[in-house]
Enzyme design. Structure first.
Site, PDB file in Angstrom:
ATOM      1  N   ASN A  10       0.887  -1.079  -0.087  1.00  0.00           N
ATOM      2  CA  ASN A  10      -0.092   0.055  -0.041  1.00  0.00           C
ATOM      3  C   ASN A  10       0.942   1.084  -0.126  1.00  0.00           C
ATOM      4  O   ASN A  10       1.481   1.511   1.056  1.00  0.00           O
ATOM      5  CB  ASN A  10      -0.779  -0.119   1.151  1.00  0.00           C
ATOM      6  CG  ASN A  10      -1.888   1.145   1.469  1.00  0.00           C
ATOM      7  OD1 ASN A  10      -2.031   1.966   0.519  1.00  0.00           O
ATOM      8  ND2 ASN A  10      -2.286   1.291   2.420  1.00  0.00           N
ATOM      9  N   TRP A  11       1.009   1.721  -1.102  1.00  0.00           N
ATOM     10  CA  TRP A  11       1.965   3.182  -1.160  1.00  0.00           C
ATOM     11  C   TRP A  11       1.324   4.205  -0.758  1.00  0.00           C
ATOM     12  O   TRP A  11       1.984   5.113  -0.573  1.00  0.00           O
ATOM     13  CB  TRP A  11       2.310   3.249  -2.871  1.00  0.00           C
ATOM     14  CG  TRP A  11       3.132   2.350  -3.565  1.00  0.00           C
ATOM     15  CD1 TRP A  11       3.625   1.204  -2.614  1.00  0.00           C
ATOM     16  CD2 TRP A  11       3.345   2.096  -4.908  1.00  0.00           C
ATOM     17  NE1 TRP A  11       4.310   0.500  -3.618  1.00  0.00           N
ATOM     18  CE2 TRP A  11       4.101   0.927  -4.991  1.00  0.00           C
ATOM     19  CE3 TRP A  11       3.166   2.993  -5.881  1.00  0.00           C
ATOM     20  CZ2 TRP A  11       4.672   0.678  -6.288  1.00  0.00           C
ATOM     21  CZ3 TRP A  11       3.700   2.485  -7.348  1.00  0.00           C
ATOM     22  CH2 TRP A  11       4.487   1.287  -7.240  1.00  0.00           C
ATOM     23  N   LYS A  12      -0.007   4.193  -0.186  1.00  0.00           N
ATOM     24  CA  LYS A  12      -0.523   5.669   0.231  1.00  0.00           C
ATOM     25  C   LYS A  12      -0.134   6.741  -0.624  1.00  0.00           C
ATOM     26  O   LYS A  12      -0.047   6.592  -1.893  1.00  0.00           O
ATOM     27  CB  LYS A  12      -0.065   5.610   1.487  1.00  0.00           C
ATOM     28  CG  LYS A  12      -0.225   4.487   2.738  1.00  0.00           C
ATOM     29  CD  LYS A  12       0.018   4.453   4.078  1.00  0.00           C
ATOM     30  CE  LYS A  12      -0.167   3.205   4.783  1.00  0.00           C
ATOM     31  NZ  LYS A  12      -0.094   3.356   6.160  1.00  0.00           N
ATOM     32  N   HIS A  92      -9.718   1.481   4.427  1.00  0.00           N
ATOM     33  CA  HIS A  92      -8.528   1.598   5.202  1.00  0.00           C
ATOM     34  C   HIS A  92      -8.744   2.470   6.341  1.00  0.00           C
ATOM     35  O   HIS A  92      -9.318   3.382   6.286  1.00  0.00           O
ATOM     36  CB  HIS A  92      -7.441   2.057   4.175  1.00  0.00           C
ATOM     37  CG  HIS A  92      -6.025   2.177   4.761  1.00  0.00           C
ATOM     38  ND1 HIS A  92      -5.690   3.105   5.629  1.00  0.00           N
ATOM     39  CD2 HIS A  92      -5.034   1.271   4.663  1.00  0.00           C
ATOM     40  CE1 HIS A  92      -4.396   2.680   6.299  1.00  0.00           C
ATOM     41  NE2 HIS A  92      -4.040   1.622   5.666  1.00  0.00           N
ATOM     42  N   GLU A  94      -6.809   4.927   7.525  1.00  0.00           N
ATOM     43  CA  GLU A  94      -6.775   6.263   7.152  1.00  0.00           C
ATOM     44  C   GLU A  94      -7.969   6.885   6.397  1.00  0.00           C
ATOM     45  O   GLU A  94      -8.224   8.151   6.676  1.00  0.00           O
ATOM     46  CB  GLU A  94      -5.408   6.375   6.299  1.00  0.00           C
ATOM     47  CG  GLU A  94      -4.249   6.139   7.366  1.00  0.00           C
ATOM     48  CD  GLU A  94      -3.020   5.740   6.602  1.00  0.00           C
ATOM     49  OE1 GLU A  94      -2.920   5.662   5.379  1.00  0.00           O
ATOM     50  OE2 GLU A  94      -2.203   4.966   7.259  1.00  0.00           O
ATOM     51  N   GLU A 164      -5.953  -4.989  10.202  1.00  0.00           N
ATOM     52  CA  GLU A 164      -5.001  -3.922  10.596  1.00  0.00           C
ATOM     53  C   GLU A 164      -5.320  -3.255  11.625  1.00  0.00           C
ATOM     54  O   GLU A 164      -5.944  -2.267  11.834  1.00  0.00           O
ATOM     55  CB  GLU A 164      -4.854  -2.910   9.402  1.00  0.00           C
ATOM     56  CG  GLU A 164      -4.750  -3.698   7.891  1.00  0.00           C
ATOM     57  CD  GLU A 164      -3.943  -2.727   7.218  1.00  0.00           C
ATOM     58  OE1 GLU A 164      -2.766  -2.638   6.766  1.00  0.00           O
ATOM     59  OE2 GLU A 164      -4.557  -1.293   6.820  1.00  0.00           O
ATOM     60  N   GLY A 170       2.159   1.973  10.898  1.00  0.00           N
ATOM     61  CA  GLY A 170       3.061   3.229  10.532  1.00  0.00           C
ATOM     62  C   GLY A 170       3.792   3.453  12.229  1.00  0.00           C
ATOM     63  O   GLY A 170       4.280   4.259  12.012  1.00  0.00           O
ATOM     64  N   SER A 209       2.966  -2.475  10.209  1.00  0.00           N
ATOM     65  CA  SER A 209       4.408  -2.584  10.663  1.00  0.00           C
ATOM     66  C   SER A 209       4.993  -3.984  10.129  1.00  0.00           C
ATOM     67  O   SER A 209       5.777  -4.565  10.964  1.00  0.00           O
ATOM     68  CB  SER A 209       4.596  -2.278  12.066  1.00  0.00           C
ATOM     69  OG  SER A 209       4.364  -1.057  12.334  1.00  0.00           O
TER      70      SER A 209
HETATM   71  P1  PGA Z   1       2.235   0.246   7.771  1.00  0.00           P
HETATM   72  O1  PGA Z   1       0.925   0.356   6.890  1.00  0.00           O
HETATM   73  O2  PGA Z   1       2.981  -1.331   7.124  1.00  0.00           O
HETATM   74  O3  PGA Z   1       3.483   1.074   7.214  1.00  0.00           O
HETATM   75  O4  PGA Z   1       2.197  -0.101   9.100  1.00  0.00           O
HETATM   76  C1  PGA Z   1       0.109  -0.716   6.870  1.00  0.00           C
HETATM   77  C2  PGA Z   1      -1.296  -0.013   6.043  1.00  0.00           C
HETATM   78  O5  PGA Z   1      -1.505   0.872   6.411  1.00  0.00           O
HETATM   79  O6  PGA Z   1      -1.776  -0.709   5.286  1.00  0.00           O
END
Ligand code: PGA
Length: 248
Positions: A10-12, A92, A94, A164, A170, A209
Site C-alpha cells: 500500500n503505497w498511500k 483503510h 486512514e 490492521e 506506521g 508494521s
Molecule cells: P505500515 O502500513 O506497514 O506502514 O504499518 C500498513 C497499512 O496502512 O496498510
C-alpha cells in the site's frame, strides 16, 4: 484448505509516475509462483503502473460506490476497471479516520467493486483504546458484518479482508503472532457466520508494521494468508523480501 498467499503493498500518497515505473522495473523479470502480488497505487500513477506491471497486480486505494455522477474528486469502479486496475483497497483506517469513510458507504462499495470485476481488500481493525477496553471483538464483528452485508454469499470468498490493528499502522509496533492469529481467526469465523464455504476460502491478511524481519513469523500463522504492507512496500528490495517470505 490451502489458500494462495497474497502480498499487497500500500503505497498511500507516495510515488509519481516516474517513481511507480522505476518500482515496476525493479520487479520486472520476477515471476511469482505460489503467491499473488499487488501494489496499491495513487490514482495518478495507476495507468503507468499497470502498463509497466509484469506479474504484479495493480490496485487502487479507494473508490466511490456510484457508477458515475456529481461527486467532485471521486473515481468509480468502472473507471478503474476500464484502465485495467485489478482491485481496490476499501475502508483503510486512514480513509475512515481522516476522510470520513463510513461502514454504510462500504456496504455499497464492496459489492460495487466485485460487480465491476475488481478484487476488494476490505480493511478492519481496532484502536489501541478499543483493544485495552476489551472492545476488539465487537469492533471487528461490526466492521466485517457491515462491510460484507450486501455481498451475496456465493461471492464472499472473493473479498480479501485485511486485519490492521490501527495502533500497529506506521508505528513500528507490530502485533504479536498471538494477537494477529487471534484476530485473523475471529475475522474468518465472522465470515463463517454468513457462509461455511467462504470461511474456508476467504483470504485474511495482516497489516501494520509488517517488515522483512517479522513477515515470516506472521505469514506462518494458520489465519494469516498474507500482508498489507505500507512503509516496507516503498522499496522494491524490502517488498520482494516479504514476497519471498510468503513462499518459503
Ligand atoms: P505500515 O502500513 O506497514 O506502514 O504499518 C500498513 C497499512 O496502512 O496498510
Amino acid at each position: 484448505m490451502s489458500r494462495m498467499p497474497f502480498i499487497a503493498g500500500n503505497w498511500k500518497m507516495n510515488k509519481t509516475v516516474a517513481e511507480a515505473e522505476a518500482f515496476m522495473e525493479a520487479c520486472a523479470g520476477r515471476s511469482f509462483d505460489g503467491v499473488d502480488v499487488a501494489v496499491c497505487v495513487p490514482f495518478t500513477s495507476l495507468w503507468a503502473a499497470k502498463r509497466a506491471a509484469g506479474s504484479v497486480a495493480v490496485y487502487a486505494q479507494t473508490m466511490h460506490d456510484a457508477p458515475s455522477g456529481a461527486y467532485t474528486g471521486e473515481v468509480s469502479a468502472a473507471m478503474l476497471d476500464a484502465i485495467g486496475v485489478d482491485g481496490v483497497v476499501l475502508g483503510h483506517s486512514e480513509r475512515r479516520e481522516l476522510f470520513g469513510e463510513t461502514d454504510k458507504a462500504l456496504q455499497r462499495k464492496v459489492p460495487a467493486a466485485l460487480e465491476a470485476g475488481l478484487v476488494p481488500i476490505l480493511c478492519v481493525g481496532e484502536t489501541e483504546a478499543e483493544r485495552e477496553n476489551g472492545d476488539m471483538e465487537r469492533k471487528l464483528r461490526h466492521q466485517v458484518q457491515e462491510g460484507l452485508h450486501s455481498v451475496p454469499a456465493e461471492r464472499l470468498h472473493e473479498v480479501v479482508i485485511a486485519y490492521e490493528p490501527i495502533w500497529a499502522i506506521g508505528t513500528g509496533k507490530v502485533a504479536t503472532p498471538e494477537q494477529a492469529q487471534e484476530a485473523g481467526e475471529l475475522v474468518r469465523a465472522l465470515v463463517g457466520d454468513r457462509s461455511k464455504e467462504a470461511e474456508q476460502r476467504v483470504r485474511v491478511l495482516y497489516g501494520g508494521s509488517m517488515k522483512p524481519n517479522n513477515a515470516a513469523e506472521l505469514l506462518a500463522l494458520p489465519d494469516c494468508d498474507g500482508g498489507l504492507i505500507g512503509g516496507a512496500s516503498l522499496k522494491p528490495d524490502d517488498f520482494l523480501a516479504i514476497v519471498d517470505a510468503a513462499t518459503s
